[in-house]
Design an enzyme around this catalytic site. Structure first.
Site, PDB file in Angstrom:
ATOM      1  N   HIS A   1      42.561  39.010  39.902  1.00  0.00           N
ATOM      2  CA  HIS A   1      44.023  38.898  40.232  1.00  0.00           C
ATOM      3  C   HIS A   1      44.356  39.881  39.000  1.00  0.00           C
ATOM      4  O   HIS A   1      45.848  40.499  39.630  1.00  0.00           O
ATOM      5  CB  HIS A   1      44.195  37.275  39.649  1.00  0.00           C
ATOM      6  CG  HIS A   1      46.244  37.221  40.025  1.00  0.00           C
ATOM      7  ND1 HIS A   1      46.518  37.356  40.614  1.00  0.00           N
ATOM      8  CD2 HIS A   1      46.891  37.315  38.722  1.00  0.00           C
ATOM      9  CE1 HIS A   1      47.756  36.117  39.705  1.00  0.00           C
ATOM     10  NE2 HIS A   1      48.008  37.517  39.109  1.00  0.00           N
ATOM     11  N   GLU A   2      43.891  40.463  38.050  1.00  0.00           N
ATOM     12  CA  GLU A   2      44.685  41.571  37.807  1.00  0.00           C
ATOM     13  C   GLU A   2      44.117  42.762  37.801  1.00  0.00           C
ATOM     14  O   GLU A   2      45.220  43.726  38.172  1.00  0.00           O
ATOM     15  CB  GLU A   2      44.350  41.371  36.346  1.00  0.00           C
ATOM     16  CG  GLU A   2      44.764  40.274  35.557  1.00  0.00           C
ATOM     17  CD  GLU A   2      46.172  39.452  34.693  1.00  0.00           C
ATOM     18  OE1 GLU A   2      46.779  40.749  35.114  1.00  0.00           O
ATOM     19  OE2 GLU A   2      46.621  38.626  35.284  1.00  0.00           O
TER      20      GLU A   2
ATOM     21  N   HIS B   1      47.100  43.218  40.847  1.00  0.00           N
ATOM     22  CA  HIS B   1      48.077  44.179  40.966  1.00  0.00           C
ATOM     23  C   HIS B   1      48.232  45.543  41.156  1.00  0.00           C
ATOM     24  O   HIS B   1      49.129  46.402  41.303  1.00  0.00           O
ATOM     25  CB  HIS B   1      48.132  43.610  39.013  1.00  0.00           C
ATOM     26  CG  HIS B   1      48.546  41.977  39.459  1.00  0.00           C
ATOM     27  ND1 HIS B   1      50.240  41.490  39.898  1.00  0.00           N
ATOM     28  CD2 HIS B   1      48.785  40.860  38.641  1.00  0.00           C
ATOM     29  CE1 HIS B   1      50.594  40.800  40.097  1.00  0.00           C
ATOM     30  NE2 HIS B   1      49.791  39.936  38.406  1.00  0.00           N
TER      31      HIS B   1
ATOM     32  N   GLU C   1      52.902  37.997  42.435  1.00  0.00           N
ATOM     33  CA  GLU C   1      51.970  36.946  41.959  1.00  0.00           C
ATOM     34  C   GLU C   1      51.270  36.105  43.123  1.00  0.00           C
ATOM     35  O   GLU C   1      49.812  36.389  43.061  1.00  0.00           O
ATOM     36  CB  GLU C   1      52.547  36.001  41.288  1.00  0.00           C
ATOM     37  CG  GLU C   1      53.209  36.568  40.383  1.00  0.00           C
ATOM     38  CD  GLU C   1      52.010  36.549  38.365  1.00  0.00           C
ATOM     39  OE1 GLU C   1      51.134  37.004  39.130  1.00  0.00           O
ATOM     40  OE2 GLU C   1      52.273  37.253  38.165  1.00  0.00           O
TER      41      GLU C   1
END
Length: 266
Positions: free
Chosen positions: A124-125, A128, A187
């Site tokens: 997820h990070e 980004h 997100e």
């Protein structure tokens, strides 16, 4: 005169911006080049390493690096070397920065209880960064003048002005005391990209649902820092459940080629 100079500075900055589309087709305004973002990521990560103690536990470092390396090897760009640092802290948090940097706090390992759940957060990070959300956030801070003036930019030319603002825009609110949060669209995009990324790396995407359930229980009513700016957990979990139909085939296809299981330290 100051107003005129500021206006001219604004026009010069905005003239060099790029308007593009995010992975979901959402419009993005990006003021900074990939090189400038890498410089900002490098500077911010170096500052964090000076402020935060790194874990000396070899088993934990090996485990986190194993998960992170499998995630980054699934990225489309294999030319960028990624630096992974485990920070000794009770914070339930992790982050990724442009320039190829990943930070994981040991407190996260109390919530992400296996390799697949840890891969959910790291994926997820990294997503980004992959989706240019970092550039988008820093650009938004620049355009709105949140605590700064446009004329103060100095990336790539003698240092970086307003480092704390830019670090906050990168999601590093824990270090600088305030945060400029990602939006819900960002997100959601990071969830989609991250789950597909972890599946391609041979991690079970079904663990993403369990991870966010664990997150929602952690830290009482406020939840951990990682969730302070994120969408509601019910909304996130529902989206992740819907994504399984696409992510599971990717996982089944990739797990056959995965040779190294990342063993969580006991």
């Amino acid at each position: 005169m100051k107003a005129i100079l500021l206006l001219l500075s604004s026009l010069l900055v905005l003239t060099g911006c790029a308007t593009t589309q995010s992975p979901s087709g959402r419009g993005q305004t990006l003021l900074f080049s990939s090189q400038q973002m890498s410089e900002l990521g490098n500077s911010s990560f170096a500052q964090i390493k000076q402020q935060e103690p790194a874990s000396q536990d070899k088993a934990i470092n090996s485990y986190v690096n194993c998960v992170a390396n499998r995630i980054t090897k699934a990225l489309p760009d294999q030319n960028l070397p990624w630096e992974v640092v485990v920070f000794e802290s009770e914070q339930v948090n992790a982050f990724a920065l442009p320039g190829g940097h990943i930070g994981v706090y040991t407190g996260l390992l109390n919530v992400a209880i296996n390799q697949d759940q840890l891969a959910t957060v790291i994926g997820h990070e990294v997503a980004h960064v992959l989706a240019n959300h970092s550039n988008e956030q820093v650009s938004r801070a620049q355009m709105t003048g949140a605590g700064m003036q446009l004329a103060d930019i100095a990336i790539g030319a003698g240092g970086i002005a307003d480092k704390e603002l830019y670090m906050a825009a990168l999601g590093l609110g824990v270090q600088v005391g305030y945060i400029l949060p990602y939006g819900r669209d960002q997100e959601s995009e990071a969830d989609i990209i991250g789950v597909e990324l972890m599946a391609k790396a041979g991690f079970d995407p079904a663990a993403s649902v369990e991870l966010w359930k664990n997150m929602s229980k952690a830290g009482g009513e406020q939840g951990p820092e990682l969730l302070s700016t994120h969408p509601s957990q019910g909304q996130r979990i529902a989206q992740l459940q819907q994504m399984q139909a696409k992510a599971q085939p990717l996982y089944q296809a990739s797990k056959l080629s995965v040779k190294n299981t990342c063993q969580r330290p006991k």
